[in-house]
Design a protein around this motif. Structure first.
Motif, PDB file in Angstrom:
ATOM      1  N   THR A 176      -9.682 -40.382 108.806  1.00 20.79           N
ATOM      2  CA  THR A 176      -8.437 -40.764 108.133  1.00 20.79           C
ATOM      3  C   THR A 176      -7.281 -39.919 108.666  1.00 20.79           C
ATOM      4  N   PRO A 177      -6.063 -40.498 108.707  1.00 14.09           N
ATOM      5  CA  PRO A 177      -4.917 -39.721 109.180  1.00 14.09           C
ATOM      6  C   PRO A 177      -4.617 -38.566 108.224  1.00 14.09           C
TER       7      PRO A 177
ATOM      8  N   LEU B   7      -1.838 -37.397 107.492  1.00 13.23           N
ATOM      9  CA  LEU B   7      -0.690 -37.743 106.649  1.00 13.23           C
ATOM     10  C   LEU B   7      -1.170 -38.447 105.377  1.00 13.23           C
TER      11      LEU B   7
ATOM     12  N   LYS C  45      -5.161 -43.159 114.060  1.00 15.28           N
ATOM     13  CA  LYS C  45      -4.739 -42.291 112.969  1.00 15.28           C
ATOM     14  C   LYS C  45      -3.269 -41.899 113.117  1.00 15.28           C
TER      15      LYS C  45
ATOM     16  N   ALA D 227      -0.130 -43.744 111.596  1.00 16.46           N
ATOM     17  CA  ALA D 227       0.374 -43.478 110.239  1.00 16.46           C
ATOM     18  C   ALA D 227       1.720 -42.755 110.284  1.00 16.46           C
ATOM     19  N   LEU D 228       1.975 -42.026 111.382  1.00 15.48           N
ATOM     20  CA  LEU D 228       3.216 -41.250 111.471  1.00 15.48           C
ATOM     21  C   LEU D 228       4.453 -42.142 111.485  1.00 15.48           C
TER      22      LEU D 228
ATOM     23  N   SER E 172       5.264 -44.443 109.718  1.00 18.18           N
ATOM     24  CA  SER E 172       5.786 -44.755 108.388  1.00 18.18           C
ATOM     25  C   SER E 172       6.980 -43.855 108.073  1.00 18.18           C
TER      26      SER E 172
ATOM     27  N   MET F 113       0.596 -47.359 106.049  1.00 17.80           N
ATOM     28  CA  MET F 113       0.937 -46.163 105.275  1.00 17.80           C
ATOM     29  C   MET F 113       2.177 -46.399 104.405  1.00 17.80           C
TER      30      MET F 113
END
Lengths: 232, 235
Positions: free
Chosen positions: A64-65, A67, B170, B173-174, B176, B184
């Motif tokens: 999972t990220p 963030l 993964k 997600a940044l 967002s 995200m």
């Protein structure tokens, strides 16, 4: 404003941010280093009742990220506010700094477990058998034979993990923490000057370079026998 | 609790699914860009010219040493500022730099830097005798590249590239943070609206986790396929 002027005006902000970044990544990595060895043993040799949860935990964190993990802890804890208040934990979860630190510890522990597992598996069986043959207790077996060797094997990979954690600590700026990136975003929003990011980039690279150098020195101290031929 | 994730107006299932679509789109667009950059910089880092090697080394060291989110901000803000300077100088109206494009470029550049190192290692482990044999039977450099080198480089580089793909998934997600409506961000919207952040962030985590587990299974299959016919010692 040219880059030098920007640095002259804002260097105290950069230093403050750098210090927060070092704290978050450093303390996070060290706390994780206390948790990981025990869990790595459980992961390798524990009863399935214990080792399977550790495997699921490691897989979840790695899948999972970070963030998302940070938001799960920081925003997600708000959903349990009455419960946390009752237990006196709300003052902990209310602070973004604590939530970021907790996320980094949880995440780094998972990665360190995986790295240490590799290190533990790399210890030759003969060493363990010899230690048992001379009657070492399980505790001294781990303390004197297995972990010293496992850490030497895992050392370079652990260094990579700390570098990843330094980079990941920049996520803290998203939850209003003024780490190096947080300060930089503030400076950029005041000046709209791209050299704000230039200095941040140089500071991150310098931080990584110092760590790489220090880690290498420590590696030589840990395993001097491999470096005797004058090669450093 | 499951009607929270129902499809349609009542639940957030369709919003999350739309976000997942953006996430996958972003990753699948950044992947070819990253592979292209990776091949380009691994070729540079193996070039005869010292200055070309230096360029490759500077690129890979910098991009691998910077936080991905910093790279994203630099691309998003930097290219935006530059673009508007250009538009101003030719007298056109300022334009909005699309976050999607910024995300693809930034993630592709990061992937490219790591992939360049993976591919460099793979190219270096090729047996030079095979290239010489291919030259001896008169293959053109292009044929040698596509028929002799790439199939083997693929085999050596696949585990490394697979890890990079999972990191790329993964890292999406940044985006967002720069207001792109990926998984995200849709999760954040849903969490804010329903006041159930834990449920929704946990759901988002589970979706990313499933994506990674599927990727791992797929990569294992691809590795088996790439290694077919390779003799393994001791098995």
């Amino acid at each position: 404003m040219n880059p030098i002027e920007l640095l002259i005006q804002y260097w105290p902000n950069y230093l403050e941010g750098l210090w927060v970044t070092v704290q978050l990544a450093g303390v996070g990595a060290i706390l994780a280093a206390f948790l990981a060895p025990m869990l790595a043993i459980v992961r390798l040799n524990g009863h399935p009742v214990f080792s399977i949860p550790v495997r699921i935990y490691v897989s979840f964190i790695r899948g999972t990220p970070m963030l998302a993990q940070l938001f799960l802890i920081y925003y997600g804890s708000g959903q349990f506010r009455p419960f946390l208040q009752e237990w006196g934990l709300w003052s902990f979860f209310r602070e973004p700094y604590n939530c970021a630190m907790l996320t980094f510890v949880i995440s780094s522990t998972a990665y360190q477990i995986e790295i240490l597992r590799g290190g533990l598996m790399g210890v030759p069986a003969g060493e363990v058998e010899a230690a048992k043959a001379v009657g070492m207790s399980p505790v001294s077996l781990y303390r004197r034979v297995i972990f010293p060797h496992a850490y030497r094997i895992a050392w370079p990979a652990l260094g990579n993990e700390v570098i990843l954690l330094i980079k990941a600590s920049a996520l803290a700026s998203v939850v209003t923490i003024f780490d190096l990136l947080g300060e930089t975003r503030l400076i950029f929003s005041k000046t709209f000057d791209l050299s704000a990011y230039l200095w941040a980039a140089l500071l991150y690279l310098a931080l990584t370079a110092v760590l790489v150098w220090g880690w290498r020195r420590a590696e030589i101290l840990l395993s001097p026998q491999f470096f005797k031929s004058g090669r450093t | 609790m499951f009607d929270l994730f129902a499809y349609g107006d009542a639940g957030w299932g369709d919003e999350l699914l739309a976000g997942l679509g953006i996430t996958l789109q972003l990753a699948l667009l950044a992947l070819p860009l990253g592979l292209l950059l990776g091949f380009a910089f691994s070729t540079l880092s193996l070039a005869n010219s010292g200055s070309l090697r230096l360029v490759a080394r500077l690129y890979t060291t910098t991009m691998r040493g910077l936080p991905e989110i910093l790279t994203l901000f630099v691309i998003y803000n930097g290219v935006g500022v530059l673009l508007n300077l250009v538009m101003k100088s030719i007298g056109a109206d300022p334009v909005e730099f699309s976050p999607m494009l910024a995300g693809v470029i930034a993630l592709g550049m990061v992937f490219g830097a790591f992939a360049a190192e993976v591919l460099r290692g793979a190219f270096q482990s090729l047996d030079p005798g095979q290239t010489e044999a291919a030259q001896a039977i008169g293959m053109t450099p292009m044929q040698i590249f596509t028929r002799v080198k790439v199939p083997q480089v693929w085999r050596f580089a696949l585990p490394g590239l697979g890890n990079l793909w999972i990191n790329l998934l993964k890292d999406t997600a940044l985006v967002s943070v720069i207001a792109l409506d990926d998984l995200m961000r849709m999760t954040k919207v849903a969490a804010g609206f329903t006041k159930l952040p834990f449920n929704f962030y946990l759901a988002a985590c589970l979706i990313y986790w499933i994506l990674c587990l599927i990727s791992e299974a797929g990569l294992a299959k691809m590795e088996r396929h790439a290694n077919r016919g390779v003799r393994r010692a001791g098995s």
